[in-house]
Motif scaffolding. Structure first.
Motif, PDB file in Angstrom:
ATOM      1  N   VAL A 226       0.790  -1.255   0.008  1.00  0.00           N
ATOM      2  CA  VAL A 226      -0.103   0.390  -0.005  1.00  0.00           C
ATOM      3  C   VAL A 226       0.443   1.297  -0.305  1.00  0.00           C
ATOM      4  CG1 VAL A 226      -1.936   1.692   1.229  1.00  0.00           C
ATOM      5  CG2 VAL A 226      -2.383  -1.100   1.035  1.00  0.00           C
TER       6      VAL A 226
ATOM      7  N   SER B 142      -4.442  -0.785  -3.326  1.00  0.00           N
ATOM      8  CA  SER B 142      -5.395  -0.063  -2.872  1.00  0.00           C
ATOM      9  C   SER B 142      -5.082  -0.655  -1.334  1.00  0.00           C
ATOM     10  CB  SER B 142      -6.625  -0.071  -3.440  1.00  0.00           C
ATOM     11  OG  SER B 142      -6.405   0.169  -4.722  1.00  0.00           O
ATOM     12  N   LEU B 143      -5.663   1.057  -0.898  1.00  0.00           N
ATOM     13  CA  LEU B 143      -6.093   0.780   0.701  1.00  0.00           C
ATOM     14  C   LEU B 143      -6.624  -0.316   1.758  1.00  0.00           C
ATOM     15  CD1 LEU B 143      -4.908   1.735   3.463  1.00  0.00           C
ATOM     16  CD2 LEU B 143      -6.076   4.106   2.874  1.00  0.00           C
ATOM     17  N   TRP B 144      -7.524  -0.093   0.739  1.00  0.00           N
ATOM     18  CA  TRP B 144      -9.613  -0.370   0.772  1.00  0.00           C
ATOM     19  C   TRP B 144      -8.659  -2.264   1.660  1.00  0.00           C
ATOM     20  CZ3 TRP B 144     -11.630  -4.991  -1.498  1.00  0.00           C
ATOM     21  CH2 TRP B 144     -11.035  -4.669  -2.644  1.00  0.00           C
ATOM     22  N   ILE B 145      -7.924  -2.907   0.856  1.00  0.00           N
ATOM     23  CA  ILE B 145      -7.492  -4.352   0.752  1.00  0.00           C
ATOM     24  C   ILE B 145      -6.655  -4.385   1.997  1.00  0.00           C
ATOM     25  CG2 ILE B 145      -6.102  -6.540  -0.294  1.00  0.00           C
ATOM     26  CD1 ILE B 145      -6.751  -4.705  -2.886  1.00  0.00           C
TER      27      ILE B 145
ATOM     28  N   ILE C 179      -7.223  -2.309   4.251  1.00  0.00           N
ATOM     29  CA  ILE C 179      -8.406  -1.935   6.203  1.00  0.00           C
ATOM     30  C   ILE C 179      -9.199  -3.668   6.002  1.00  0.00           C
ATOM     31  CG2 ILE C 179      -9.753  -0.937   6.529  1.00  0.00           C
ATOM     32  CD1 ILE C 179      -8.877   1.400   5.310  1.00  0.00           C
ATOM     33  N   ILE C 180      -9.118  -4.104   5.136  1.00  0.00           N
ATOM     34  CA  ILE C 180     -10.472  -5.025   4.906  1.00  0.00           C
ATOM     35  C   ILE C 180     -10.052  -6.491   5.972  1.00  0.00           C
ATOM     36  CG2 ILE C 180     -11.107  -7.129   4.232  1.00  0.00           C
ATOM     37  CD1 ILE C 180     -12.660  -4.810   1.954  1.00  0.00           C
TER      38      ILE C 180
ATOM     39  N   SER D   5      -6.892  -5.917   7.572  1.00  0.00           N
ATOM     40  CA  SER D   5      -6.066  -6.155   9.061  1.00  0.00           C
ATOM     41  C   SER D   5      -7.227  -5.543   9.747  1.00  0.00           C
ATOM     42  CB  SER D   5      -5.458  -4.456   9.035  1.00  0.00           C
ATOM     43  OG  SER D   5      -4.587  -4.319   8.004  1.00  0.00           O
TER      44      SER D   5
ATOM     45  N   TYR E 108      -7.792  -9.474  -5.327  1.00  0.00           N
ATOM     46  CA  TYR E 108      -9.313  -9.358  -4.641  1.00  0.00           C
ATOM     47  C   TYR E 108      -9.634 -10.563  -4.522  1.00  0.00           C
ATOM     48  CZ  TYR E 108      -8.911  -5.365  -7.811  1.00  0.00           C
ATOM     49  OH  TYR E 108      -8.495  -3.557  -7.781  1.00  0.00           O
TER      50      TYR E 108
ATOM     51  N   VAL F 208      -9.184 -11.515  -1.026  1.00  0.00           N
ATOM     52  CA  VAL F 208      -9.446 -11.133   0.592  1.00  0.00           C
ATOM     53  C   VAL F 208     -11.181 -11.298  -0.111  1.00  0.00           C
ATOM     54  CG1 VAL F 208     -11.005  -9.075   0.590  1.00  0.00           C
ATOM     55  CG2 VAL F 208      -8.861  -9.104  -0.567  1.00  0.00           C
TER      56      VAL F 208
END
Length: 180
Positions: free
Chosen positions: A81, A87-90, A92-93, A95, A147, A150
């Motif tokens: 990141v 992307s940061l959202w990956i 965050i999820i 984490s 993806y 995730v």
């Protein structure tokens, strides 16, 4: 301390090595950092194999092995990141998922209860290793695999909670779902 646990501790020590290489000015730093990441993955496979084959499974190993996996994955994703590979959202999820698993794992451990990793969790870890390696070779394919990783991680997360609650109900809510 047995050999599988030593390999797990070695994997934990590879985390700062990965960070140092990833952010270094060494030529081919991405290649070398990913090699450290892959060595960590191989030690994960080896320690699990040795623990099962030679009956060296310990309570410490059951807790430490997935912790090492989680910390390595979170470290690598954080680095990716920072350098805008993902992307940061990956992060965050993953984490939230991984830190929740660590937090609840500590609570269960203190209650002498352990839910060991299962095939879905291991598949997710393998997918992350594969996707991160692929990302360094082919960004588009690696991104799609991340993806998928995730999605797999979220399914594994839900699965662990289902297992916990099923075991809790079977044992009369006494938090002794799996004792080791």
């Amino acid at each position: 301390m047995n050999l599988p646990n030593i390999l797990t501790l070695f994997r934990l020590l590879l985390i700062p090595v990965f960070i140092l290489l990833f952010f270094s000015n060494v030529p081919d730093n991405l290649f070398y950092s990913i090699m450290v990441f892959l060595i960590a993955g191989l030690t994960d496979i080896l320690d699990g194999y040795l623990a099962r084959k030679y009956s060296l499974i310990t309570k410490l190993g059951i807790v430490l092995d997935p912790l090492a996996d989680k910390l390595m994955i979170l470290t690598v994703l954080s680095c990716l990141v920072i350098k805008n590979y993902i992307s940061l959202w990956i992060l965050i999820i993953i984490s939230i998922k991984e830190l929740s698993m660590i937090f609840f794992g500590i609570i269960l451990y203190n209650k002498n209860t352990i839910i060991p990793s299962n095939k879905l969790g291991k598949l997710t870890t393998i997918l992350f290793y594969l996707s991160i390696f692929t990302l360094t070779i082919n960004i588009k394919l690696g991104t799609y695999l991340i993806y998928l990783s995730v999605i797999s991680a979220l399914i594994a997360f839900v699965n662990y909670f289902i297992l916990y609650y099923k075991n809790k109900q079977l044992l009369g809510n006494n938090d002794k779902s799996v004792q080791k």
